[in-house]
Design an enzyme around this catalytic site. Sequence first.
Site, PDB file in Angstrom:
ATOM      1  N   ASP A 154      -5.286 -40.134  16.185  1.00  0.00           N
ATOM      2  CA  ASP A 154      -5.643 -39.199  15.099  1.00  0.00           C
ATOM      3  C   ASP A 154      -4.666 -39.335  13.935  1.00  0.00           C
ATOM      4  OD1 ASP A 154      -7.902 -38.080  16.256  1.00  0.00           O
ATOM      5  OD2 ASP A 154      -6.785 -36.497  17.276  1.00  0.00           O
TER       6      ASP A 154
ATOM      7  N   LYS B 205      -6.941 -32.886  25.440  1.00  0.00           N
ATOM      8  CA  LYS B 205      -5.935 -33.772  24.836  1.00  0.00           C
ATOM      9  C   LYS B 205      -4.513 -33.478  25.321  1.00  0.00           C
ATOM     10  CE  LYS B 205      -8.344 -34.724  20.477  1.00  0.00           C
ATOM     11  NZ  LYS B 205      -8.224 -34.757  19.019  1.00  0.00           N
TER      12      LYS B 205
END
Length: 269
Positions: free
Chosen positions: A99, A65
Amino acid sequence: MDVFGLVGNPVGHSLSPPMHEAAYDALDVNARYVTFEPSEGALDRAFAGSEALGIAGLNVTIPFKQRALELVEPDALAARIGAVNTVDFSGTPTGHNTDAVGATRALAHHDVPLDGRAVVVGAGGAGRAVSFGLADEGMSVAIANRTESRAHDLAADVPEATGHGLDALPDLLADADVLVNCTSVGMGEGDERPNETPVPAAALHGDLAVLDAVYSPLDTQLLRDARAAGATTVDGAWMLLYQGVAAFELWTGRDAPVDAMNEALRARV
Ligand code: NAP
């Protein structure tokens, strides 16, 4: 046919393929969702190859990420969080972080007001995303982390946030409205310590809404303690669902079939 997918290592047990393919089925979208497991140093080549092959979009998970942020054009939120979990390859590859909205939409789905005081436990990848998400909704955010310095570092980046050690949790929770566990504590199967929780049960109360980012197992010790205290509880599959919903909407420009995605996810979690 459009190809979407997930890049991570490992991705063998990912719940994203059935969740996204349920959405394609429900809306008659001609697409497939597949998983890719490049080695750690190969993300740049994986992205270049994806672009060259016309892959439409990728989700990105551990351990890629942060590296992904350097390889695409991040939007403002992903840049602030410092991590990308969704790449859109239409045009110049852009990076996004769903997220954050995964957590806020999971709470909103349960009619939890996103104002007042929030406590985020954990200052890793999920803690960063959730702290920005809640702060951007207007909540005041207190971040508590085992390694206290990481909580202070994150709090310095998040508007109006404060950083603390885990020992501050009882005081912080006394007048809090929302608690989100963003540590991996409570994760595991069978005898792998699934009865652990990062939050003392006595600090929980009935005016709290508690979201646990952990989704394996679904019913964690923290959520059991929260239920016993009379709190509203939201399991980690809701956050997983809504980060996927946000990715689907970003890639296709269409409202996601949330119920179909939720059903597919819950059949496997
Ligand atoms: P990460 O970046 O590795 O961060 C782990 C966090 O957990 C750190 O804050 C770490 O504290 C803390 N921690 C680890 N072991 C601990 C212990 N024994 N006691 C207290 N704190 C401990 O991981 P992540 O990506 O943020 O993921 C964290 C959890 O969120 C995982 O369970 C993951 O599956 C879940 N998650 C769920 C979703 C969803 O959609 N539901 C999305 C993302 C992540 P230190 O800083 O002190 O090491």
